[in-house]
Design a protein around this motif. Structure first.
Motif, PDB file in Angstrom:
ATOM      1  N   LYS A  19       0.840  -1.193   0.000  1.00 25.38           N
ATOM      2  CA  LYS A  19       0.000   0.000   0.000  1.00 25.38           C
ATOM      3  C   LYS A  19       0.877   1.245   0.000  1.00 25.38           C
ATOM      4  O   LYS A  19       1.953   1.274   0.602  1.00 25.38           O
ATOM      5  CB  LYS A  19      -0.942   0.016   1.202  1.00 25.38           C
ATOM      6  CG  LYS A  19      -0.276   0.052   2.553  1.00 25.38           C
ATOM      7  CD  LYS A  19      -1.333   0.028   3.669  1.00 25.38           C
ATOM      8  CE  LYS A  19      -0.703  -0.005   5.051  1.00 25.38           C
ATOM      9  NZ  LYS A  19      -1.716  -0.075   6.125  1.00 25.38           N
ATOM     10  N   ALA A  20       0.424   2.264  -0.724  1.00 26.05           N
ATOM     11  CA  ALA A  20       1.101   3.554  -0.749  1.00 26.05           C
ATOM     12  C   ALA A  20       0.138   4.567  -0.149  1.00 26.05           C
ATOM     13  O   ALA A  20      -0.882   4.885  -0.760  1.00 26.05           O
ATOM     14  CB  ALA A  20       1.474   3.934  -2.175  1.00 26.05           C
ATOM     15  N   LYS A  21       0.443   5.031   1.050  1.00 26.30           N
ATOM     16  CA  LYS A  21      -0.468   5.920   1.764  1.00 26.30           C
ATOM     17  C   LYS A  21       0.104   7.330   1.831  1.00 26.30           C
ATOM     18  O   LYS A  21       1.284   7.525   2.117  1.00 26.30           O
ATOM     19  CB  LYS A  21      -0.708   5.384   3.180  1.00 26.30           C
ATOM     20  CG  LYS A  21      -1.769   6.153   3.950  1.00 26.30           C
ATOM     21  CD  LYS A  21      -2.052   5.497   5.299  1.00 26.30           C
ATOM     22  CE  LYS A  21      -3.123   6.256   6.062  1.00 26.30           C
ATOM     23  NZ  LYS A  21      -3.402   5.626   7.385  1.00 26.30           N
ATOM     24  N   GLU A  22      -0.744   8.312   1.566  1.00 27.90           N
ATOM     25  CA  GLU A  22      -0.326   9.706   1.628  1.00 27.90           C
ATOM     26  C   GLU A  22      -0.173  10.110   3.091  1.00 27.90           C
ATOM     27  O   GLU A  22      -1.131  10.086   3.860  1.00 27.90           O
ATOM     28  CB  GLU A  22      -1.360  10.597   0.935  1.00 27.90           C
ATOM     29  CG  GLU A  22      -0.882  12.030   0.753  1.00 27.90           C
ATOM     30  CD  GLU A  22      -1.909  12.894   0.041  1.00 27.90           C
ATOM     31  OE1 GLU A  22      -1.519  13.926  -0.523  1.00 27.90           O
ATOM     32  OE2 GLU A  22      -3.102  12.530   0.052  1.00 27.90           O
ATOM     33  N   GLN A  23       1.047  10.480   3.470  1.00 25.81           N
ATOM     34  CA  GLN A  23       1.334  10.801   4.859  1.00 25.81           C
ATOM     35  C   GLN A  23       2.105  12.115   4.965  1.00 25.81           C
ATOM     36  O   GLN A  23       2.861  12.481   4.062  1.00 25.81           O
ATOM     37  CB  GLN A  23       2.157   9.689   5.516  1.00 25.81           C
ATOM     38  CG  GLN A  23       1.448   8.361   5.629  1.00 25.81           C
ATOM     39  CD  GLN A  23       2.296   7.314   6.329  1.00 25.81           C
ATOM     40  OE1 GLN A  23       3.479   7.525   6.595  1.00 25.81           O
ATOM     41  NE2 GLN A  23       1.704   6.173   6.625  1.00 25.81           N
ATOM     42  N   MET A  64       4.517   0.683   1.868  1.00 24.29           N
ATOM     43  CA  MET A  64       4.798  -0.302   2.908  1.00 24.29           C
ATOM     44  C   MET A  64       4.019  -1.580   2.594  1.00 24.29           C
ATOM     45  O   MET A  64       2.982  -1.514   1.924  1.00 24.29           O
ATOM     46  CB  MET A  64       4.397   0.245   4.280  1.00 24.29           C
ATOM     47  CG  MET A  64       2.923   0.573   4.412  1.00 24.29           C
ATOM     48  SD  MET A  64       2.558   1.597   5.858  1.00 24.29           S
ATOM     49  CE  MET A  64       3.151   3.198   5.280  1.00 24.29           C
ATOM     50  N   PRO A  65       4.517  -2.734   3.038  1.00 29.72           N
ATOM     51  CA  PRO A  65       3.798  -3.982   2.753  1.00 29.72           C
ATOM     52  C   PRO A  65       2.451  -4.011   3.454  1.00 29.72           C
ATOM     53  O   PRO A  65       2.291  -3.474   4.543  1.00 29.72           O
ATOM     54  CB  PRO A  65       4.728  -5.065   3.323  1.00 29.72           C
ATOM     55  CG  PRO A  65       6.061  -4.406   3.452  1.00 29.72           C
ATOM     56  CD  PRO A  65       5.786  -2.966   3.732  1.00 29.72           C
ATOM     57  N   VAL A  89       4.161  -7.206  -7.953  1.00 30.38           N
ATOM     58  CA  VAL A  89       3.840  -6.401  -6.779  1.00 30.38           C
ATOM     59  C   VAL A  89       2.642  -5.521  -7.122  1.00 30.38           C
ATOM     60  O   VAL A  89       2.692  -4.723  -8.067  1.00 30.38           O
ATOM     61  CB  VAL A  89       5.031  -5.520  -6.356  1.00 30.38           C
ATOM     62  CG1 VAL A  89       4.644  -4.633  -5.170  1.00 30.38           C
ATOM     63  CG2 VAL A  89       6.245  -6.370  -6.010  1.00 30.38           C
ATOM     64  N   GLN A  90       1.574  -5.684  -6.371  1.00 30.57           N
ATOM     65  CA  GLN A  90       0.368  -4.889  -6.583  1.00 30.57           C
ATOM     66  C   GLN A  90       0.317  -3.781  -5.541  1.00 30.57           C
ATOM     67  O   GLN A  90       0.334  -4.047  -4.339  1.00 30.57           O
ATOM     68  CB  GLN A  90      -0.879  -5.769  -6.492  1.00 30.57           C
ATOM     69  CG  GLN A  90      -0.985  -6.787  -7.609  1.00 30.57           C
ATOM     70  CD  GLN A  90      -2.216  -7.672  -7.485  1.00 30.57           C
ATOM     71  OE1 GLN A  90      -2.886  -7.665  -6.465  1.00 30.57           O
ATOM     72  NE2 GLN A  90      -2.506  -8.418  -8.533  1.00 30.57           N
ATOM     73  N   ILE A  91       0.259  -2.534  -6.005  1.00 34.93           N
ATOM     74  CA  ILE A  91       0.282  -1.368  -5.119  1.00 34.93           C
ATOM     75  C   ILE A  91      -1.085  -0.702  -5.116  1.00 34.93           C
ATOM     76  O   ILE A  91      -1.621  -0.365  -6.168  1.00 34.93           O
ATOM     77  CB  ILE A  91       1.349  -0.347  -5.573  1.00 34.93           C
ATOM     78  CG1 ILE A  91       2.711  -1.030  -5.714  1.00 34.93           C
ATOM     79  CG2 ILE A  91       1.413   0.822  -4.597  1.00 34.93           C
ATOM     80  CD1 ILE A  91       3.762  -0.168  -6.385  1.00 34.93           C
ATOM     81  N   THR A  92      -1.650  -0.542  -3.923  1.00 33.85           N
ATOM     82  CA  THR A  92      -2.912   0.173  -3.763  1.00 33.85           C
ATOM     83  C   THR A  92      -2.612   1.508  -3.096  1.00 33.85           C
ATOM     84  O   THR A  92      -1.972   1.547  -2.047  1.00 33.85           O
ATOM     85  CB  THR A  92      -3.902  -0.631  -2.902  1.00 33.85           C
ATOM     86  OG1 THR A  92      -4.090  -1.926  -3.488  1.00 33.85           O
ATOM     87  CG2 THR A  92      -5.244   0.080  -2.830  1.00 33.85           C
ATOM     88  N   CYS A  93      -3.050   2.590  -3.713  1.00 34.27           N
ATOM     89  CA  CYS A  93      -2.751   3.931  -3.214  1.00 34.27           C
ATOM     90  C   CYS A  93      -3.941   4.503  -2.438  1.00 34.27           C
ATOM     91  O   CYS A  93      -5.084   4.410  -2.890  1.00 34.27           O
ATOM     92  CB  CYS A  93      -2.415   4.868  -4.378  1.00 34.27           C
ATOM     93  SG  CYS A  93      -1.064   4.271  -5.429  1.00 34.27           S
ATOM     94  N   TYR A  94      -3.641   5.108  -1.280  1.00 35.39           N
ATOM     95  CA  TYR A  94      -4.660   5.725  -0.437  1.00 35.39           C
ATOM     96  C   TYR A  94      -4.277   7.180  -0.175  1.00 35.39           C
ATOM     97  O   TYR A  94      -3.093   7.472   0.082  1.00 35.39           O
ATOM     98  CB  TYR A  94      -4.780   4.994   0.904  1.00 35.39           C
ATOM     99  CG  TYR A  94      -5.153   3.533   0.784  1.00 35.39           C
ATOM    100  CD1 TYR A  94      -6.488   3.131   0.788  1.00 35.39           C
ATOM    101  CD2 TYR A  94      -4.179   2.550   0.683  1.00 35.39           C
ATOM    102  CE1 TYR A  94      -6.836   1.783   0.697  1.00 35.39           C
ATOM    103  CE2 TYR A  94      -4.511   1.203   0.590  1.00 35.39           C
ATOM    104  CZ  TYR A  94      -5.837   0.829   0.592  1.00 35.39           C
ATOM    105  OH  TYR A  94      -6.175  -0.500   0.492  1.00 35.39           O
TER     106      TYR A  94
END
Length: 202
Positions: free
Chosen positions: A6-10, A26-27, A124-129
């Motif tokens: 996951k790719a989270k906006e922080q 991060m995994p 690798v599958q990336i989900t963005c939040y």
């Protein structure tokens, strides 16, 4: 099969990008499989009884533990090798060498070629939040699939000039490395890999 990330906006609080929002990778958290589940599946795949598989599993674990603590690098079938090592400070005088220089003991796993090849080929599958936790995008990786090798962390096998280093190879400390987890390509928010002021010995 794919690894989920996951790719989270922080909000980044320190470093080059302090006080800005960035997508940090991060995994995803994986479910921890119990020993019983692993043994049951291995018994099904091998055709032996669960009791026999349990006995073999326990015996293999005891052998690996005994030999590794005797200083051997022990093969883990289909996975690689495991050995124990330690992190310790370096000194410039033999009279200063003492057990108190040891800061931590380590378990070092070195994957075999087949396992590394399998990982390198896994997508690798990336989900963005976004910062509100809302899913905004999904991406499938196109990276080269490079896999870190704990034996070649920085291409050196011996400490130089008495410097304090991190290590992992059998010939002494590696040059100081910080191979921690990266986050969004800028190391912000990742895990610190190196442990400053220590040499690695195995």
């Amino acid at each position: 099969m794919a690894l989920k990330v996951k790719a989270k906006e922080q909000l980044i609080k320190v470093g080059k990008y302090a006080e800005t929002y960035r997508y940090v990778m991060m995994p995803e958290l994986y479910t921890a499989l119990t020993q019983d589940k692993v043994i049951k599946e291995a018994a099904l795949r091998s055709g032996v009884s669960r009791g026999v598989m349990q006995a073999c599993w326990d015996a293999a674990g005891e052998v690996i533990k005994a030999w590794a603590t005797e200083g051997h690098s022990v093969a883990l079938p289909g996975l690689g090798t495991m050995r124990f090592g330690l992190r310790a400070k370096s000194v410039d005088d033999v009279n200063k060498v003492k057990a108190g220089l040891i800061s931590s003991r380590r378990i070092i796993f070195t994957p075999d070629v087949d396992l590394k090849d399998e990982l390198s080929k896994t997508a690798v599958q990336i989900t963005c939040y976004d910062r509100e936790g809302k899913e905004v995008k999904r991406v499938t990786s196109t990276d080269e699939g490079n896999v870190e090798d704990p034996e070649q962390e920085n291409g050196t096998t011996n400490p130089t000039n008495g410097d304090d280093n991190n290590g992992g190879n059998q010939n002494g400390g590696n040059g100081g490395t910080q191979n921690g987890g990266t986050s969004g390509g800028d190391n912000t928010g990742g895990n610190s890999g190196g442990e400053g002021g220590d040499d690695g010995y195995n």
